[in-house]
Write a protein that holds these residues in place. Structure first.
Motif, PDB file in Angstrom:
ATOM      1  N   GLU A 139       0.817  -1.217   0.000  1.00 50.47           N
ATOM      2  CA  GLU A 139       0.000   0.000   0.000  1.00 50.47           C
ATOM      3  C   GLU A 139       0.851   1.268   0.000  1.00 50.47           C
ATOM      4  OE1 GLU A 139      -2.503  -0.295   3.369  1.00 50.47           O
ATOM      5  OE2 GLU A 139      -0.868  -0.157   4.839  1.00 50.47           O
ATOM      6  N   ASP A 140       2.157   1.150   0.241  1.00 51.73           N
ATOM      7  CA  ASP A 140       3.036   2.314   0.152  1.00 51.73           C
ATOM      8  C   ASP A 140       3.414   2.631  -1.294  1.00 51.73           C
ATOM      9  OD1 ASP A 140       2.996   2.576   2.888  1.00 51.73           O
ATOM     10  OD2 ASP A 140       4.964   1.641   3.211  1.00 51.73           O
ATOM     11  N   SER A 141       3.401   1.626  -2.153  1.00 50.61           N
ATOM     12  CA  SER A 141       3.820   1.815  -3.549  1.00 50.61           C
ATOM     13  C   SER A 141       2.658   1.900  -4.523  1.00 50.61           C
ATOM     14  CB  SER A 141       4.753   0.668  -3.977  1.00 50.61           C
ATOM     15  OG  SER A 141       5.964   0.695  -3.263  1.00 50.61           O
ATOM     16  N   PHE A 142       1.541   1.260  -4.192  1.00 57.43           N
ATOM     17  CA  PHE A 142       0.385   1.242  -5.077  1.00 57.43           C
ATOM     18  C   PHE A 142      -0.725   2.038  -4.403  1.00 57.43           C
ATOM     19  CE2 PHE A 142       2.941  -2.503  -5.810  1.00 57.43           C
ATOM     20  CZ  PHE A 142       3.093  -2.504  -7.189  1.00 57.43           C
ATOM     21  N   VAL A 143      -1.054   3.178  -4.977  1.00 53.06           N
ATOM     22  CA  VAL A 143      -1.916   4.133  -4.281  1.00 53.06           C
ATOM     23  C   VAL A 143      -3.165   4.451  -5.106  1.00 53.06           C
ATOM     24  CG1 VAL A 143       0.027   5.150  -3.042  1.00 53.06           C
ATOM     25  CG2 VAL A 143      -0.620   6.092  -5.255  1.00 53.06           C
ATOM     26  N   GLY A 144      -4.180   4.973  -4.406  1.00 52.32           N
ATOM     27  CA  GLY A 144      -5.422   5.371  -5.059  1.00 52.32           C
ATOM     28  C   GLY A 144      -6.569   4.424  -4.789  1.00 52.32           C
ATOM     29  N   ALA A 145      -6.326   3.372  -4.002  1.00 57.61           N
ATOM     30  CA  ALA A 145      -7.388   2.414  -3.684  1.00 57.61           C
ATOM     31  C   ALA A 145      -8.111   2.839  -2.411  1.00 57.61           C
ATOM     32  CB  ALA A 145      -6.791   1.020  -3.509  1.00 57.61           C
ATOM     33  N   ARG A 146      -9.246   2.199  -2.155  1.00 57.15           N
ATOM     34  CA  ARG A 146      -9.957   2.421  -0.903  1.00 57.15           C
ATOM     35  C   ARG A 146      -9.151   1.852   0.266  1.00 57.15           C
ATOM     36  NH1 ARG A 146     -13.638   0.521  -4.547  1.00 57.15           N
ATOM     37  NH2 ARG A 146     -13.473  -1.592  -3.663  1.00 57.15           N
ATOM     38  N   PRO A 147      -9.346   2.375   1.475  1.00 56.83           N
ATOM     39  CA  PRO A 147      -8.597   1.857   2.627  1.00 56.83           C
ATOM     40  C   PRO A 147      -8.763   0.346   2.766  1.00 56.83           C
ATOM     41  CG  PRO A 147      -9.739   3.875   3.227  1.00 56.83           C
ATOM     42  CD  PRO A 147     -10.212   3.516   1.854  1.00 56.83           C
ATOM     43  N   GLY A 148      -7.648  -0.344   2.874  1.00 56.60           N
ATOM     44  CA  GLY A 148      -7.659  -1.788   3.044  1.00 56.60           C
ATOM     45  C   GLY A 148      -7.761  -2.590   1.771  1.00 56.60           C
ATOM     46  N   GLU A 149      -8.044  -1.938   0.635  1.00 56.94           N
ATOM     47  CA  GLU A 149      -8.284  -2.682  -0.608  1.00 56.94           C
ATOM     48  C   GLU A 149      -7.012  -3.350  -1.135  1.00 56.94           C
ATOM     49  OE1 GLU A 149     -10.331  -2.053  -5.024  1.00 56.94           O
ATOM     50  OE2 GLU A 149      -9.802  -0.308  -3.800  1.00 56.94           O
ATOM     51  N   ILE A 150      -5.888  -2.642  -1.062  1.00 55.86           N
ATOM     52  CA  ILE A 150      -4.626  -3.210  -1.542  1.00 55.86           C
ATOM     53  C   ILE A 150      -4.287  -4.462  -0.748  1.00 55.86           C
ATOM     54  CG2 ILE A 150      -2.137  -2.836  -1.735  1.00 55.86           C
ATOM     55  CD1 ILE A 150      -3.660  -1.324  -3.837  1.00 55.86           C
ATOM     56  N   ASN A 151      -4.352  -4.366   0.573  1.00 48.73           N
ATOM     57  CA  ASN A 151      -4.032  -5.521   1.404  1.00 48.73           C
ATOM     58  C   ASN A 151      -4.976  -6.685   1.124  1.00 48.73           C
ATOM     59  OD1 ASN A 151      -1.994  -4.062   2.540  1.00 48.73           O
ATOM     60  ND2 ASN A 151      -2.986  -3.744   4.516  1.00 48.73           N
ATOM     61  N   ALA A 152      -6.248  -6.382   0.923  1.00 47.35           N
ATOM     62  CA  ALA A 152      -7.224  -7.437   0.648  1.00 47.35           C
ATOM     63  C   ALA A 152      -6.920  -8.142  -0.672  1.00 47.35           C
ATOM     64  CB  ALA A 152      -8.633  -6.849   0.637  1.00 47.35           C
ATOM     65  N   MET A 153      -6.562  -7.386  -1.705  1.00 48.22           N
ATOM     66  CA  MET A 153      -6.231  -7.996  -2.987  1.00 48.22           C
ATOM     67  C   MET A 153      -5.004  -8.883  -2.875  1.00 48.22           C
ATOM     68  SD  MET A 153      -7.014  -5.418  -6.173  1.00 48.22           S
ATOM     69  CE  MET A 153      -6.223  -3.949  -5.535  1.00 48.22           C
ATOM     70  N   MET A 154      -4.016  -8.417  -2.130  1.00 47.55           N
ATOM     71  CA  MET A 154      -2.814  -9.226  -1.934  1.00 47.55           C
ATOM     72  C   MET A 154      -3.148 -10.520  -1.195  1.00 47.55           C
ATOM     73  SD  MET A 154      -0.059  -7.652  -3.239  1.00 47.55           S
ATOM     74  CE  MET A 154       1.404  -8.065  -2.279  1.00 47.55           C
ATOM     75  N   GLN A 155      -3.854 -10.393  -0.087  1.00 47.48           N
ATOM     76  CA  GLN A 155      -4.142 -11.568   0.735  1.00 47.48           C
ATOM     77  C   GLN A 155      -5.028 -12.574   0.016  1.00 47.48           C
ATOM     78  OE1 GLN A 155      -5.695  -9.422   4.094  1.00 47.48           O
ATOM     79  NE2 GLN A 155      -3.748  -9.515   5.225  1.00 47.48           N
ATOM     80  N   SER A 156      -5.983 -12.100  -0.773  1.00 47.36           N
ATOM     81  CA  SER A 156      -6.875 -13.019  -1.483  1.00 47.36           C
ATOM     82  C   SER A 156      -6.138 -13.790  -2.574  1.00 47.36           C
ATOM     83  CB  SER A 156      -8.061 -12.258  -2.081  1.00 47.36           C
ATOM     84  OG  SER A 156      -7.639 -11.381  -3.110  1.00 47.36           O
ATOM     85  N   ASN A 157      -4.940 -13.335  -2.923  1.00 47.43           N
ATOM     86  CA  ASN A 157      -4.120 -14.040  -3.905  1.00 47.43           C
ATOM     87  C   ASN A 157      -2.886 -14.677  -3.253  1.00 47.43           C
ATOM     88  OD1 ASN A 157      -5.122 -13.495  -6.886  1.00 47.43           O
ATOM     89  ND2 ASN A 157      -5.532 -11.641  -5.675  1.00 47.43           N
ATOM     90  N   PHE A 158      -2.974 -14.879  -1.924  1.00 47.30           N
ATOM     91  CA  PHE A 158      -1.928 -15.568  -1.161  1.00 47.30           C
ATOM     92  C   PHE A 158      -0.581 -14.847  -1.247  1.00 47.30           C
ATOM     93  CE2 PHE A 158      -5.056 -18.646  -2.662  1.00 47.30           C
ATOM     94  CZ  PHE A 158      -5.526 -19.135  -1.453  1.00 47.30           C
ATOM     95  N   LEU A 159      -0.629 -13.514  -1.304  1.00 47.77           N
ATOM     96  CA  LEU A 159       0.573 -12.688  -1.346  1.00 47.77           C
ATOM     97  C   LEU A 159       0.663 -11.871  -0.063  1.00 47.77           C
ATOM     98  CD1 LEU A 159       0.273 -11.442  -5.037  1.00 47.77           C
ATOM     99  CD2 LEU A 159       1.752 -13.274  -4.175  1.00 47.77           C
TER     100      LEU A 159
END
Length: 328
Positions: free
Chosen positions: A61-81
């Motif tokens: 979330e420090d490098s990829f910006v412009g998403a809703r709060p928590g969205e970046i982390n959720a996308m990563m986790q849902s793809n086992f990253l």
């Protein structure tokens, strides 16, 4: 009983039916993996992908910006990253056309001392992996740069400023050459100083053998430049053609195979013009999803080969199989 417990119980019962064997591990840990290179035929050409090593960015979330709060982390986790460690690859290409040996981007190298490890010690492996693949850097006829960032041009020279590719020309856009060798552009983010000093050292060593890349024109026969600005002012991708086969070397059009494909209009913190970069990416992905060329992405999971398909509001990355000798 949960599914996991049932699975574990089944595994335990199966293990209980096996004879008990005594084993001792006397061998020491090796500690170092095999050199990372992958070779395949592409039309009449031979292509070799060379790894410069992994490039960890830290928190996604420090490098990829412009998403809703928590969205970046959720996308990563849902793809086992791991959202705390956005890990990119560095997939450089060596293309043998039968007439020339062409390297696309150079990786991080060691030309800038401590700054060469600004992303950690896992980068800077291109030269050793190239030699392991049977390619002498002195054989390279041309280095084609997608842009002049550290992880793409800092291995043009070594720590002493000597050319690592002594017989090569260097192809780069005039826009990137001017921008990244101009110290007046050292402003804004902290990385700008090292990026410009490193580009200046590496690019200036080849000033007498520069080729200026132009949008829509061949750099060499079979390799056509396509302007894709935003990540840098002169960022360029390259269409590689052999007969009916087309492969696009996409450079840094998209840095992450999940985040910037599912959400192509997200912004990336290292972009010179994040909004232009996002628009460029979205347009290119639409074309790729329609035309379905083979893609080679510099930062996608090793070895970076695949295709893009439309999925919902964004796109999906479909990695090409590695158990083949020819791709087209």
């Amino acid at each position: 009983m949960t599914m996991n417990r049932r699975a574990l119980l089944g595994a335990g019962l199966a293990a209980a039916a096996l004879p008990l064997l005594r084993a001792e591990a006397a061998a020491p840990f090796v500690g170092r993996g095999a050199p990372a290179w992958y070779r395949f035929k592409f039309g009449d050409y031979e292509a070799t992908i060379i790894s410069d090593g992994a490039l960890p960015l830290g928190k996604a979330e420090d490098s990829f910006v412009g998403a809703r709060p928590g969205e970046i982390n959720a996308m990563m986790q849902s793809n086992f990253l791991d959202p705390a460690n956005a890990l990119l690859e560095q997939n450089a290409l060596v293309l043998n056309t039968g007439r020339q040996l062409i390297l696309f981007d150079t990786g991080m190298g060691d030309s800038m001392g401590a700054d060469s490890q600004m992303f950690g010690p896992t980068t800077g492996r291109l030269l050793r992996n190239m030699r392991a693949a049977g390619i002498d850097p002195a054989q390279i006829d041309m280095v084609v740069l997608s842009h002049a960032h550290c992880d793409h041009c800092w291995a043009l020279v070594d720590a002493s400023g000597n050319r690592n590719f002594p017989n090569a020309q260097v192809a780069v856009t005039e826009a990137d050459l001017r921008y990244w060798t101009d110290e007046s552009n050292i402003r804004g983010p902290a990385f700008m100083g090292p990026f410009i000093r490193g580009a200046t050292k590496n690019l200036n060593a080849y000033r007498d053998r520069m080729v200026m890349v132009q949008d829509g024109r061949e750099v060499v026969p079979g390799v056509t430049a396509i302007a894709a600005p935003g990540h840098t002012v002169g960022h360029t991708i390259y269409a590689i053609s052999s007969g009916p086969n087309v492969m696009v070397y996409t450079g840094d059009l998209a840095h992450h195979h999940i985040l910037l494909l599912r959400r192509p209009l997200l912004e990336f913190s290292f972009d010179t013009d994040p909004k232009q970069s996002a628009q460029t990416r979205a347009r290119a992905l639409e074309v790729f999803a329609t035309d379905k060329p083979l893609l080679l992405s510099y930062h996608f999971p090793w070895p970076g080969l695949g295709r893009v398909a439309k999925e919902g509001e964004g796109f999906a990355w479909h990695q090409a199989p590695m158990d083949v000798t020819s791709l087209g």
